[in-house]
Scaffold this active site. Sequence first.
Site, PDB file in Angstrom:
ATOM      1  N   TYR A   3     -12.180  -1.086   0.864  1.00 30.60           N
ATOM      2  CA  TYR A   3     -12.448  -0.719   2.601  1.00 30.60           C
ATOM      3  C   TYR A   3     -13.584  -1.578   2.430  1.00 30.60           C
ATOM      4  O   TYR A   3     -14.715  -1.629   2.155  1.00 30.60           O
ATOM      5  CB  TYR A   3     -12.711   0.938   3.038  1.00 30.60           C
ATOM      6  CG  TYR A   3     -11.552   1.422   2.751  1.00 30.60           C
ATOM      7  CD1 TYR A   3     -10.572   1.432   3.885  1.00 30.60           C
ATOM      8  CD2 TYR A   3     -11.168   2.189   1.548  1.00 30.60           C
ATOM      9  CE1 TYR A   3      -9.302   2.791   3.926  1.00 30.60           C
ATOM     10  CE2 TYR A   3      -9.825   3.117   1.574  1.00 30.60           C
ATOM     11  CZ  TYR A   3      -8.974   3.172   2.713  1.00 30.60           C
ATOM     12  OH  TYR A   3      -7.896   3.508   2.889  1.00 30.60           O
ATOM     13  N   HIS A  27       0.967  -1.603  -0.365  1.00 25.00           N
ATOM     14  CA  HIS A  27       0.063  -0.094  -0.242  1.00 25.00           C
ATOM     15  C   HIS A  27       0.933   1.515   0.452  1.00 25.00           C
ATOM     16  O   HIS A  27       0.146   2.803   0.508  1.00 25.00           O
ATOM     17  CB  HIS A  27      -0.689  -0.324   1.643  1.00 25.00           C
ATOM     18  CG  HIS A  27      -2.823   0.949   1.188  1.00 25.00           C
ATOM     19  ND1 HIS A  27      -2.628   0.534  -0.539  1.00 25.00           N
ATOM     20  CD2 HIS A  27      -3.447   1.916   1.588  1.00 25.00           C
ATOM     21  CE1 HIS A  27      -3.979   1.902  -0.327  1.00 25.00           C
ATOM     22  NE2 HIS A  27      -3.498   2.242   1.004  1.00 25.00           N
ATOM     23  N   SER A  68      -2.754   5.529  10.497  1.00 24.47           N
ATOM     24  CA  SER A  68      -2.278   6.113   9.421  1.00 24.47           C
ATOM     25  C   SER A  68      -0.888   6.049  10.140  1.00 24.47           C
ATOM     26  O   SER A  68      -0.772   5.973  11.248  1.00 24.47           O
ATOM     27  CB  SER A  68      -2.524   7.495   9.856  1.00 24.47           C
ATOM     28  OG  SER A  68      -1.892   8.495   9.629  1.00 24.47           O
ATOM     29  N   GLU A  75      -8.975  -3.431   2.532  1.00 20.72           N
ATOM     30  CA  GLU A  75      -8.805  -2.467   3.489  1.00 20.72           C
ATOM     31  C   GLU A  75      -9.973  -2.679   3.879  1.00 20.72           C
ATOM     32  O   GLU A  75     -10.616  -1.625   4.271  1.00 20.72           O
ATOM     33  CB  GLU A  75      -8.097  -0.761   3.154  1.00 20.72           C
ATOM     34  CG  GLU A  75      -7.439  -0.747   2.026  1.00 20.72           C
ATOM     35  CD  GLU A  75      -6.844   0.915   2.133  1.00 20.72           C
ATOM     36  OE1 GLU A  75      -6.419   1.399   2.118  1.00 20.72           O
ATOM     37  OE2 GLU A  75      -7.176   0.620   0.519  1.00 20.72           O
TER      38      GLU A  75
END
Length: 756
Positions: A559, A123, A331, A516
């Site tokens: 997602y 990713h 993140s 994801e």
Amino acid sequence: MISKNYQNTFYCLFVVAVLGLLYGSSASGEYLIGVGSYDSTGPAAGVNMMGYGNMDQVTGGVHFRLRARAFVVAESSGGSRFAFVNLDAGMASQLVTIKVLERLQKRYGKLYTEENVAISGTHTHAGPGGYLQYVVYIITSLGFVPQSFEAILTAIELSIVQAHENLKPGSIFINQGDLVNGGVNRSPSAYLFNPPEERARYAQNVDTQMTLLKFVDGKSGKSIGAFNWFATHGTSMSRDNKLISGDNKGAAARFFEDWFSSSTNSTSIRQNYFNNKFSMSSFAFIQKASEIKATGGQPCGNSTSQESKVRKNDGTRFVGAFCQSNVGDVSPNVLGAFCTDSGLPCDFNHSSCHGNDLLCVGRGPGYPDETLSTQIIGERQFQKAVDLFTSAKEELTGKIDYRHVYLNFTDIEVELEGNKVVKTCPAALGPGFAAGTTDGPGAFGFQQGDTKINKFWKKLRDVLKEPSQYQVECQKPKSVLLDTGEMSWPYAWAPAILPIQILRLGKLIILSVPGEFTTMAGRRLREAVKQTLITNGNGQFDEDTQIVIAGLSNTYSQYIATFEEYKQQRYEAASTLYGPHTLSAYIQEFNKLAKSMAKGENPPTTGLLPPDLSSVQISLVTDPSGDSPPPGKKFGDMQQDIKQPKSGSFRKGDKPSATFWSPNPRYDLLTEGTFAVVEMLQGQRWSPAYDDDDFSLYFKWNQDNSTLFGLGNIEWEVPEDVISGVYRLRHFGSSKKTKDSPVEYFTGASSAFTVS
């Protein structure tokens, strides 16, 4: 530049590693094991990067190269096997998977199929795009980019081939541990929508566990590779970066492989420098360097850049891979998100500033230096991996197995508690998708959490495709901004048929998911599959069964948020394609696969296959330019030579640089080669010390806007562990003067300089 903290940790871990290698795990050889690696870098100029959806983010050089890293495991009795590939790319691609399997079957027959091959993307958002087959994922790359596609396809194929050809008896050890500073939840308000009693079971709103496999040669007892899974986004490099980079996971892999090489190989190039260090004074160094001027451009062979690599891929190198997991809301920008205008924290629920999503940006640990942030998050993963690697004692034993099925995710009936039956939906994206995230803000006028679309955007949407009433109702509370599942011109905009896959290696279960998963979605999937295995396994599975999620695998479908997170419609939920019950569908269908594995039965069959859309792809990327140097110049000649420091010598942390006349690097990707080299003078011979696989060396390419001639800039950030001596910067490249002429290769070198 590698930080001092990194160096101190490096030396401590070096001692631990040597002790581990000498007195650690022993190999009994229950399995056949093999590892492989191959360069997947792709076009380094003029190609849009995959990840942020920013059309202005096109490649313009290389920070460090991308790779496909693979391991193959097989039962020594000649039974089951599988291949797992960790790919430095935004995600896996259905079309790439289809073509990889075709190539493998030409080589090996039915030994490797869609059932036992898994391809998982790290990713990184800093790799060339244009290699996926659905419209929504290649709009910003101006369609399909054959060069990107071929680079990735070939790298995956040859990494598996290398692993297959290296198969030998060996052992696999597993270890797990927590890394608490590798990521933060970028949608914490959505996470709070999950039930309080469920959240209370976990200390963090992100998963902190890293799971590592250590591969040990049964004959020599030497480690040949290590693969680990840990969830954090590949967004340390920002949406404005234009250098190809493996981001934090690629950096961690480079640090790990170099650490292992230096800790086990006394003849490494840097050790040779130390052993053969000139007994010269600084003045003598400077005098020597002053005598050596730039070479000018010279022709060379097509393999010269490969010969100048520091790390030559001969199939014997240690392979260290950092794989992605349930990364959806995680993140690497661990300092949090702040408003760029005020410096204050962003709005908690919408991640905006005064209603403007563009002003809310996450900060990495090296803020405002994104390269430093990439390094730090990479170092943290690397350090934890070395800790797990050197202390791994638990050997995996038991069966190798796998299950795989294709499903039409646009129309799955899902049975919920109380016998309630619901359905998934055709793919669609909500307005929260257009808002982007704190890692990469999207379009002005949108916010995360939006469930309404203004009249202007509705009219624009309807020009493309007005959603059916069924779609509108099915996707609620998401409002349909892009009805990708019902759009088919010029070909499909989003996938409908997806693969799900389970790989078993003894007590380790790998769930290959084509998207994801958010943190809580991943937890629910792991727990459900584990319980299904235990319940149906007749004692072969227990609470010690370890389950990891391999994210972005085999294809890509964006997602997967929980049902509760879906209600808030932040970015992850707005990008959950198949409606509010997407996660429930995954859990239901994975449980079916898990049950068939536990019982030793064949998996349920659907008769479905994903489409091969290669014949209808459209490519609008222009051909490379920069075909000739200025009059009187050759490619490889200096446009700007090294600027010698006033002190006469560069020091650690300095950044010597040089600029060469250089054609577009798309003429030849120099796969397993290098565009840039730092060479050190040893006697009368120049030896490569750093190349464009090194974190400290940058190759940047652009065109001189005033002349349209190409320029290649090489910049070296002198590392802390550099050996004093005489150095120069060297550039490699290729050109093609007409469409019909052969590729011509060149090299050039800067004037010499000293480092003290």
